[in-house]
Scaffold this motif. Structure first.
Motif: not given
Length: 210
Positions: A104-114
């Motif tokens: 929807v055109g709102r990809e996050p600034l960054r993805l953090c996985v843990s």
């Protein structure tokens, strides 16, 4: 009932940190992060069905469905740069959420996985018998056919000495994005998130600026 809990009240926020709990966890797991936020950062957390104040609701054992319901609410919030953080099962939900937001055109600034193996790597459904619904969601999750890599940077956190997650296998997360991939090791084992919360929050939100 709302699926997204706002854990801070911020006037004119500049960035939104969206957190996704571990298996069996609830949005309150991130309440302690509020005190570590820099000025201008808003904190929200996703409350899964059957957890916390949604305890009476039916459990959902499908990552894509959980993410879809969260995105339906996130896109109704004021548009902001967003950083997604997910621990354990929450890492997969955060990843699926990132892809849905991209659509929807709102990809996050960054993805953090843990503390989570990449999609498709968990096979053992008997690790935590009391959490069968969450583990079933984790083990069954696969990205949709034709899924292309994200473009945002991805940071992958591993707790040193984690007996449940092989840190070497977590490098597989690099394949889900064409952006920068940054592995990180933290003290505290599998449940490392409460260790040095200020340092973790600073790293999650500030890495882009360094």
């Amino acid at each position: 009932m709302s699926r997204v809990r706002t854990l801070t009240a911020v006037e004119d926020p500049l960035v939104r940190l969206v957190c996704f709990p571990h298996s069996g966890g609830s949005a309150t797991a991130f309440r302690g992060w509020a005190a570590a936020l820099p000025p201008g950062a808003e904190l929200v957390a996703v409350q899964y069905p059957g957890r916390g104040d949604r305890f009476a609701g039916p459990l959902v054992d499908d990552v894509a469905e959980t993410a879809g319901r969260a995105v339906a609410e996130l896109i109704r919030l004021p548009s902001l740069d967003q950083v997604l953080f997910g621990h354990g099962l929450g890492a997969l939900v955060a990843y699926e959420t990132a892809m849905l937001l991209r659509a929807v055109g709102r990809e996050p600034l960054r993805l953090c996985v843990s503390a989570c193996l990449p999609p498709g790597h968990l096979k053992d459904l008997d690790v935590h018998p009391t959490l069968r619904s969450d583990l079933r969601a984790h083990a069954r999750y696969r990205p949709g056919a034709g899924t292309t890599p994200l473009a945002c940077p991805l940071t992958c956190y591993h707790g040193a000495g984690d007996p449940l997650v092989d840190g070497k296998r977590m490098t597989g997360w690099a394949g889900v994005t064409s952006g920068a991939f940054t592995p990180g090791v933290r003290p505290g084992g599998h449940i490392h998130v409460p260790t040095d919360v200020a340092g973790l929050v600073s790293d999650v939100l500030d890495r882009e600026a360094r």
